[in-house]
Design a protein around this motif. Structure first.
Motif, PDB file in Angstrom:
ATOM      1  N   LEU A  11     -28.563 -10.746  37.645  1.00 27.99           N
ATOM      2  CA  LEU A  11     -29.686 -10.337  36.783  1.00 27.99           C
ATOM      3  C   LEU A  11     -29.822 -11.349  35.415  1.00 27.99           C
ATOM      4  CD1 LEU A  11     -29.277  -6.688  36.091  1.00 27.99           C
ATOM      5  CD2 LEU A  11     -31.272  -7.717  37.262  1.00 27.99           C
ATOM      6  N   LEU A  12     -28.870 -12.112  35.018  1.00 23.93           N
ATOM      7  CA  LEU A  12     -29.142 -13.121  34.075  1.00 23.93           C
ATOM      8  C   LEU A  12     -30.000 -14.253  34.604  1.00 23.93           C
ATOM      9  CD1 LEU A  12     -28.583 -14.132  31.250  1.00 23.93           C
ATOM     10  CD2 LEU A  12     -26.263 -15.352  32.059  1.00 23.93           C
ATOM     11  N   ILE A  13     -29.603 -14.681  35.843  1.00 24.98           N
ATOM     12  CA  ILE A  13     -30.494 -16.017  36.398  1.00 24.98           C
ATOM     13  C   ILE A  13     -31.579 -15.215  36.554  1.00 24.98           C
ATOM     14  CG2 ILE A  13     -30.821 -17.348  38.362  1.00 24.98           C
ATOM     15  CD1 ILE A  13     -27.556 -17.250  38.783  1.00 24.98           C
ATOM     16  N   ILE A  14     -32.069 -14.007  37.146  1.00 27.54           N
ATOM     17  CA  ILE A  14     -33.367 -13.906  37.375  1.00 27.54           C
ATOM     18  C   ILE A  14     -34.053 -13.622  35.923  1.00 27.54           C
ATOM     19  CG2 ILE A  14     -34.758 -11.602  37.945  1.00 27.54           C
ATOM     20  CD1 ILE A  14     -33.710 -13.091  40.263  1.00 27.54           C
ATOM     21  N   GLY A  15     -33.303 -13.048  34.696  1.00 29.13           N
ATOM     22  CA  GLY A  15     -34.066 -13.050  33.671  1.00 29.13           C
ATOM     23  C   GLY A  15     -34.565 -14.501  33.105  1.00 29.13           C
ATOM     24  N   VAL A  16     -33.868 -15.534  33.655  1.00 25.40           N
ATOM     25  CA  VAL A  16     -34.494 -17.004  33.333  1.00 25.40           C
ATOM     26  C   VAL A  16     -35.853 -17.134  33.816  1.00 25.40           C
ATOM     27  CG1 VAL A  16     -34.035 -19.319  33.376  1.00 25.40           C
ATOM     28  CG2 VAL A  16     -32.152 -17.749  32.565  1.00 25.40           C
ATOM     29  N   LEU A  17     -35.776 -16.728  35.376  1.00 29.81           N
ATOM     30  CA  LEU A  17     -37.164 -16.870  35.938  1.00 29.81           C
ATOM     31  C   LEU A  17     -38.161 -15.979  35.650  1.00 29.81           C
ATOM     32  CD1 LEU A  17     -35.544 -16.779  39.732  1.00 29.81           C
ATOM     33  CD2 LEU A  17     -36.070 -18.889  38.438  1.00 29.81           C
ATOM     34  N   PHE A  18     -37.927 -15.000  34.820  1.00 25.32           N
ATOM     35  CA  PHE A  18     -38.906 -14.171  34.351  1.00 25.32           C
ATOM     36  C   PHE A  18     -39.643 -14.647  33.053  1.00 25.32           C
ATOM     37  CE2 PHE A  18     -38.071 -11.022  37.557  1.00 25.32           C
ATOM     38  CZ  PHE A  18     -39.211  -9.999  37.526  1.00 25.32           C
ATOM     39  N   PHE A  19     -38.666 -15.293  32.221  1.00 25.87           N
ATOM     40  CA  PHE A  19     -39.121 -16.053  31.214  1.00 25.87           C
ATOM     41  C   PHE A  19     -39.899 -17.226  31.487  1.00 25.87           C
ATOM     42  CE2 PHE A  19     -38.669 -19.297  27.796  1.00 25.87           C
ATOM     43  CZ  PHE A  19     -38.586 -18.446  26.654  1.00 25.87           C
ATOM     44  N   VAL A  20     -39.865 -17.856  32.478  1.00 23.92           N
ATOM     45  CA  VAL A  20     -40.582 -19.047  33.173  1.00 23.92           C
ATOM     46  C   VAL A  20     -41.892 -18.345  33.590  1.00 23.92           C
ATOM     47  CG1 VAL A  20     -40.638 -20.758  34.857  1.00 23.92           C
ATOM     48  CG2 VAL A  20     -38.481 -20.558  33.695  1.00 23.92           C
ATOM     49  N   MET A  21     -41.771 -17.651  34.358  1.00 23.24           N
ATOM     50  CA  MET A  21     -43.146 -16.780  34.905  1.00 23.24           C
ATOM     51  C   MET A  21     -43.744 -16.464  33.590  1.00 23.24           C
ATOM     52  SD  MET A  21     -41.967 -14.610  38.181  1.00 23.24           S
ATOM     53  CE  MET A  21     -40.519 -13.682  37.856  1.00 23.24           C
ATOM     54  N   ASP A 132     -33.175   4.732  40.434  1.00 22.47           N
ATOM     55  CA  ASP A 132     -33.466   5.413  39.478  1.00 22.47           C
ATOM     56  C   ASP A 132     -33.577   4.710  38.038  1.00 22.47           C
ATOM     57  OD1 ASP A 132     -30.807   5.717  38.902  1.00 22.47           O
ATOM     58  OD2 ASP A 132     -30.741   7.880  38.803  1.00 22.47           O
ATOM     59  N   SER A 133     -32.680   3.763  38.101  1.00 18.71           N
ATOM     60  CA  SER A 133     -32.831   3.028  36.930  1.00 18.71           C
ATOM     61  C   SER A 133     -33.578   1.701  37.000  1.00 18.71           C
ATOM     62  CB  SER A 133     -31.424   2.624  36.299  1.00 18.71           C
ATOM     63  OG  SER A 133     -30.600   2.037  37.186  1.00 18.71           O
ATOM     64  N   ALA A 134     -34.254   1.434  38.143  1.00 16.79           N
ATOM     65  CA  ALA A 134     -34.784   0.346  38.483  1.00 16.79           C
ATOM     66  C   ALA A 134     -36.203  -0.344  37.289  1.00 16.79           C
ATOM     67  CB  ALA A 134     -35.578   0.150  39.603  1.00 16.79           C
ATOM     68  N   ALA A 135     -36.587   0.939  36.938  1.00 15.23           N
ATOM     69  CA  ALA A 135     -37.593   0.589  35.757  1.00 15.23           C
ATOM     70  C   ALA A 135     -36.919   0.100  34.400  1.00 15.23           C
ATOM     71  CB  ALA A 135     -38.272   1.803  35.259  1.00 15.23           C
ATOM     72  N   GLN A 136     -35.706   0.447  34.020  1.00 16.74           N
ATOM     73  CA  GLN A 136     -34.684  -0.174  33.041  1.00 16.74           C
ATOM     74  C   GLN A 136     -34.508  -1.658  33.051  1.00 16.74           C
ATOM     75  OE1 GLN A 136     -30.504   0.996  32.394  1.00 16.74           O
ATOM     76  NE2 GLN A 136     -31.246   1.853  30.616  1.00 16.74           N
ATOM     77  N   ARG A 137     -33.909  -1.827  34.415  1.00 18.06           N
ATOM     78  CA  ARG A 137     -33.903  -3.296  34.812  1.00 18.06           C
ATOM     79  C   ARG A 137     -34.897  -4.111  34.784  1.00 18.06           C
ATOM     80  NH1 ARG A 137     -30.949  -0.590  38.375  1.00 18.06           N
ATOM     81  NH2 ARG A 137     -32.208  -1.281  40.143  1.00 18.06           N
ATOM     82  N   ILE A 138     -36.201  -3.845  35.213  1.00 25.52           N
ATOM     83  CA  ILE A 138     -37.233  -4.769  35.204  1.00 25.52           C
ATOM     84  C   ILE A 138     -38.005  -4.640  33.657  1.00 25.52           C
ATOM     85  CG2 ILE A 138     -39.926  -4.843  36.254  1.00 25.52           C
ATOM     86  CD1 ILE A 138     -38.757  -3.367  38.739  1.00 25.52           C
ATOM     87  N   SER A 139     -37.630  -3.707  32.894  1.00 28.78           N
ATOM     88  CA  SER A 139     -38.106  -3.590  31.528  1.00 28.78           C
ATOM     89  C   SER A 139     -37.388  -4.732  30.865  1.00 28.78           C
ATOM     90  CB  SER A 139     -37.822  -2.324  30.921  1.00 28.78           C
ATOM     91  OG  SER A 139     -38.479  -1.330  31.378  1.00 28.78           O
ATOM     92  N   ILE A 140     -36.204  -5.123  31.070  1.00 31.90           N
ATOM     93  CA  ILE A 140     -35.392  -6.112  30.624  1.00 31.90           C
ATOM     94  C   ILE A 140     -35.958  -7.338  31.096  1.00 31.90           C
ATOM     95  CG2 ILE A 140     -33.118  -7.314  30.559  1.00 31.90           C
ATOM     96  CD1 ILE A 140     -31.753  -4.507  30.987  1.00 31.90           C
ATOM     97  N   MET A 141     -36.289  -7.467  32.416  1.00 30.76           N
ATOM     98  CA  MET A 141     -37.128  -8.762  32.928  1.00 30.76           C
ATOM     99  C   MET A 141     -38.413  -8.755  32.005  1.00 30.76           C
ATOM    100  SD  MET A 141     -34.820  -9.710  35.081  1.00 30.76           S
ATOM    101  CE  MET A 141     -33.583  -9.186  34.034  1.00 30.76           C
TER     102      MET A 141
END
Length: 408
Positions: A11-21, A132-141
């Motif tokens: 998730l941390l790595i994906i977070g970096v990708l979302f930052f770049v996006m 059911d917590s997918a929206a929470q994770r995508i919110s972090i992204m």
């Protein structure tokens, strides 16, 4: 993934990708104003920036799904970053040639890379833990995405929109050279990092077929993604959503200028919209799913969007600009709520379904162009915002009824 409790690293790595996006996506609002001034464009022509950038999602979504079937999520993300780097590199000859068309080619190429990145990363985040917590994770992204957008608008905006414009168009366009060379190097570096990373665990097709929560029963008899109404209606809702999100984020600078605000001040208006989105994401992380369901938040945000849009149309000056910025808050959790609702019960169709959802991002290409056309035809950037009301109404329908439909 064998152990879904061990997904913080990925998730941390994906977070970096979302930052770049977020950085390369939300700089478009600045580029629209910059190119409009440098090339002397009208509203419609200036919004070809968003058209070129987002139309690639329609063109490349299905091919991206096919690529992911060959490469897997991890290698697909790395490839997407390299394609984005090619797009940012095209900005250099475009500036030297003073070619708006070549800039649009660069934006289209960046969009192709982003399409592959989005097609891989969004379902990866959805699958990487309880549904059911997918929206929470995508919110972090989303927080990572929008914080990058604020940084890009402040940094790139200060480079492109501050100070006195050069009289020579080529000299003015040269302002993009250094930042986009730096961005190219960063994208290549991230592509190599993802490729060599051992933290990114691949998700198998077999695991995607397993339901992750009790939200829906596994559907095994269906043979096509078009047999899932929640997906088809979700694609349309996503088309509407990305349209209003891009309109709110990318037109606000031009809108402020059209109301008489100096460019130096208006260049920061886009950061207000993104700050509103970040606040909405933070609220979503706290509330979803413990206090509010994904669909309930979707309904609330759609209603708020309608109310604030109408307020923006009937108010004046900075109040009207602020209403457009508040749309950022209204839009925040629609994206993370739509994805899991639309993908619910798709099982083995998750990758191709994700590709269709990514095609819905083309709303960011078409609807801002429609907004620009309306603004030019009726002579009012403010009244053109009426376009967003029916879009929010469809999202409201999806939140109430559409996502519940399991058969036609």
């Amino acid at each position: 993934m064998n152990n879904k409790n061990n997904y913080l690293g990925p998730l941390l790595i994906i977070g970096v990708l979302f930052f770049v996006m977020g950085f390369v996506t939300w700089v478009n609002g600045t580029l629209i104003t910059f190119f409009k001034k440098a090339f002397g464009l009208d509203n419609t022509s200036s919004y070809l920036v968003t058209f070129a950038f987002f139309i690639s999602y329609t063109v490349m979504a299905i091919p991206s799904s096919m690529v992911l079937k060959k490469t897997g999520f991890k290698n697909g993300m790395s490839l997407g970053l390299l394609i984005m780097a090619l797009g940012t590199l095209i900005f250099i000859p475009a500036a030297e040639m003073a070619s708006y068309a070549l800039f649009l080619v660069g934006l289209f190429t960046i969009g192709i890379g982003l399409t592959l990145l989005q097609t891989a990363s969004n379902p990866y985040v959805t699958i990487l833990g309880p549904r059911d917590s997918a929206a929470q994770r995508i919110s972090i992204m989303g927080i990572a995405n929008k914080s990058a957008g604020i940084i890009s608008q402040v940094v790139i905006g200060s480079l492109l929109l501050s100070g006195v414009a050069a009289t020579d168009p080529i000299e003015e366009l040269d302002k993009v050279t250094v930042p986009y060379l730096i961005l190219t190097a960063i994208l290549i570096g991230l592509a190599l990092l993802i490729r060599m990373s051992k933290g990114m665990v691949e998700v198998s097709e077999e695991e995607e077929e397993k339901p992750t929560t009790g939200l829906t029963e596994p559907v095994v008899e269906k043979t096509s993604v078009f047999q899932f109404p929640n997906l088809v209606l979700g694609v349309i809702a996503l088309f509407c959503y990305v349209g209003v999100e891009v309109i709110a984020g990318d037109t606000i600078i031009n809108y402020g200028v059209s109301l008489g605000f100096p460019e130096e001040e208006a260049r920061l208006f886009g950061t207000y919209t993104l700050a509103g989105m970040m606040f909405g994401y933070l609220l979503g992380i706290v509330l979803i799913p413990k206090y509010v369901s994904q669909q309930a938040y979707l309904i609330f945000c759609s209603v708020l969007g309608i109310v604030v849009t109408i307020a923006a149309i009937f108010s004046t000056g900075f109040t009207s600009v602020l209403c457009i910025a508040i749309l950022g808050f209204a839009n925040a959790v629609i994206w993370p709520a739509l994805w899991p609702l639309a993908l619910s019960g798709l099982g083995k169709f998750t990758k191709i379904a994700s590709a269709f959802l990514v095609m819905g991002i083309s709303g960011g290409a078409i609807l801002p162009l429609v907004y620009g056309g309306l603004a030019d035809s009726i002579g009012s950037t403010q009244q053109a915002y009426w376009l967003m009301v029916p879009l929010y109404l469809f999202m409201l329908y999806f939140g109430f009824i559409g996502h519940k439909k399991k058969s036609w």
